[in-house]
Design an enzyme around this catalytic site. Structure first.
Site, PDB file in Angstrom:
ATOM      1  N   TYR A 266       0.711  -1.239  -0.050  1.00 48.69           N
ATOM      2  CA  TYR A 266       0.058  -0.113   0.082  1.00 48.69           C
ATOM      3  C   TYR A 266       0.824   1.300   0.185  1.00 48.69           C
ATOM      4  O   TYR A 266       0.313   2.517  -0.068  1.00 48.69           O
ATOM      5  CB  TYR A 266      -1.012   0.002   1.219  1.00 48.69           C
ATOM      6  CG  TYR A 266      -1.998  -1.320   1.254  1.00 48.69           C
ATOM      7  CD1 TYR A 266      -2.858  -1.232   0.422  1.00 48.69           C
ATOM      8  CD2 TYR A 266      -1.672  -2.343   1.998  1.00 48.69           C
ATOM      9  CE1 TYR A 266      -3.989  -2.492   0.248  1.00 48.69           C
ATOM     10  CE2 TYR A 266      -2.392  -3.293   2.159  1.00 48.69           C
ATOM     11  CZ  TYR A 266      -3.458  -3.458   1.418  1.00 48.69           C
ATOM     12  OH  TYR A 266      -4.535  -4.312   1.258  1.00 48.69           O
TER      13      TYR A 266
ATOM     14  N   HIS B  64      -4.690   6.242  -1.147  1.00 49.02           N
ATOM     15  CA  HIS B  64      -5.184   5.874   0.063  1.00 49.02           C
ATOM     16  C   HIS B  64      -4.287   6.111   1.052  1.00 49.02           C
ATOM     17  O   HIS B  64      -4.780   5.931   2.310  1.00 49.02           O
ATOM     18  CB  HIS B  64      -5.875   4.456   0.119  1.00 49.02           C
ATOM     19  CG  HIS B  64      -7.304   4.456   0.686  1.00 49.02           C
ATOM     20  ND1 HIS B  64      -8.169   5.442   0.528  1.00 49.02           N
ATOM     21  CD2 HIS B  64      -8.022   3.302   1.198  1.00 49.02           C
ATOM     22  CE1 HIS B  64      -9.305   5.117   1.051  1.00 49.02           C
ATOM     23  NE2 HIS B  64      -9.241   3.932   1.251  1.00 49.02           N
TER      24      HIS B  64
ATOM     25  N   ASN C 224     -10.473   0.909   6.657  1.00 48.44           N
ATOM     26  CA  ASN C 224     -11.753   0.813   6.988  1.00 48.44           C
ATOM     27  C   ASN C 224     -12.014   0.596   8.700  1.00 48.44           C
ATOM     28  O   ASN C 224     -13.261   0.442   8.880  1.00 48.44           O
ATOM     29  CB  ASN C 224     -12.534  -0.223   6.191  1.00 48.44           C
ATOM     30  CG  ASN C 224     -12.418   0.029   4.796  1.00 48.44           C
ATOM     31  OD1 ASN C 224     -12.101   1.147   4.303  1.00 48.44           O
ATOM     32  ND2 ASN C 224     -12.894  -0.801   3.708  1.00 48.44           N
TER      33      ASN C 224
ATOM     34  N   ASN D 172     -14.583   5.376   3.792  1.00 54.50           N
ATOM     35  CA  ASN D 172     -15.075   4.286   4.828  1.00 54.50           C
ATOM     36  C   ASN D 172     -14.098   4.352   6.092  1.00 54.50           C
ATOM     37  O   ASN D 172     -14.491   4.151   7.239  1.00 54.50           O
ATOM     38  CB  ASN D 172     -14.819   3.043   4.331  1.00 54.50           C
ATOM     39  CG  ASN D 172     -15.836   2.571   3.194  1.00 54.50           C
ATOM     40  OD1 ASN D 172     -16.991   3.157   3.467  1.00 54.50           O
ATOM     41  ND2 ASN D 172     -15.447   1.914   2.148  1.00 54.50           N
TER      42      ASN D 172
END
Length: 195
Positions: free
Chosen positions: A23, A28, A75, A121
């Site tokens: 990631y 994000h 999330n 989220n």
């Protein structure tokens, strides 16, 4: 620490993202990047595992702050932030969240006093765990997906192109400056200067 009263944490500043190499550098994870820039400026490594987050304390803008990078997935960020806020008795209006925003152009900042999750989220989960949407946030624009059929998950978990990468690097530095401004001079000043 003779003669000095140990002060508690006055603010929580949490950057949102997902842990792991997979990631790193994704849209994000700009919340993590902004928190890293803030921590680097304060010369404080954020690596102490506490409240399901990598943490450390620092004095920023004259305030003692708990810096947090939740190790839950994005999330579930509230599962880290909620218990930390409860432990330190930090009211929601002093829980500052750094996150990405697909509704903003790449590199644009938006400082907000409160508001809905707007489809994010991570923010939705924090609202759920704090029991309110009345907490400040600094959003870093990562741009809209290129066309309506493009999968949102693929978009936010994708990486920036070379040109956008330079813009984002400057934006996360500005986001760190916005945190300092907000803590030192208040949210109205930060909104006026960075929005």
């Amino acid at each position: 620490m003779f003669g000095r009263k140990q002060e508690g944490v006055q603010w929580i500043v949490a950057g949102l993202g997902n842990m792991g190499e997979r990631y790193e550098g994704t849209r994000h994870n700009v919340g993590f990047q902004a928190l890293d820039a803030l921590a680097e400026g304060a010369n404080v490594p954020v690596q102490r595992l506490k409240f399901r987050a990598l943490t450390n304390t620092a004095v920023i803008g004259g305030c003692k702050v708990l810096l947090m990078k939740p190790i839950t997935y994005m999330n579930l960020s509230g599962e880290a932030i909620g218990p930390a806020a409860a432990f330190y008795h930090i009211p929601p209006e002093r829980v500052l969240i750094l996150s990405d925003d697909v509704a903003l152009p790449v590199g644009k900042l938006r400082v907000r006093r409160s508001g809905s999750a707007g489809g994010h989220n991570g923010l939705k989960n924090i609202i759920q765990h704090l029991g309110t949407d009345q907490f400040p946030r600094i959003k870093v624009g990562v741009g809209e997906k290129p066309h309506p059929d493009y999968d949102m998950v693929d978009w936010v978990l994708g990486r920036f192109g070379k040109e956008d990468q330079t813009t984002i690097e400057k934006a996360v530095q500005r986001a760190a400056e916005a945190v300092e401004c907000l803590l030192q001079d208040g949210i109205d000043r930060a909104m006026g200067r960075f929005n």
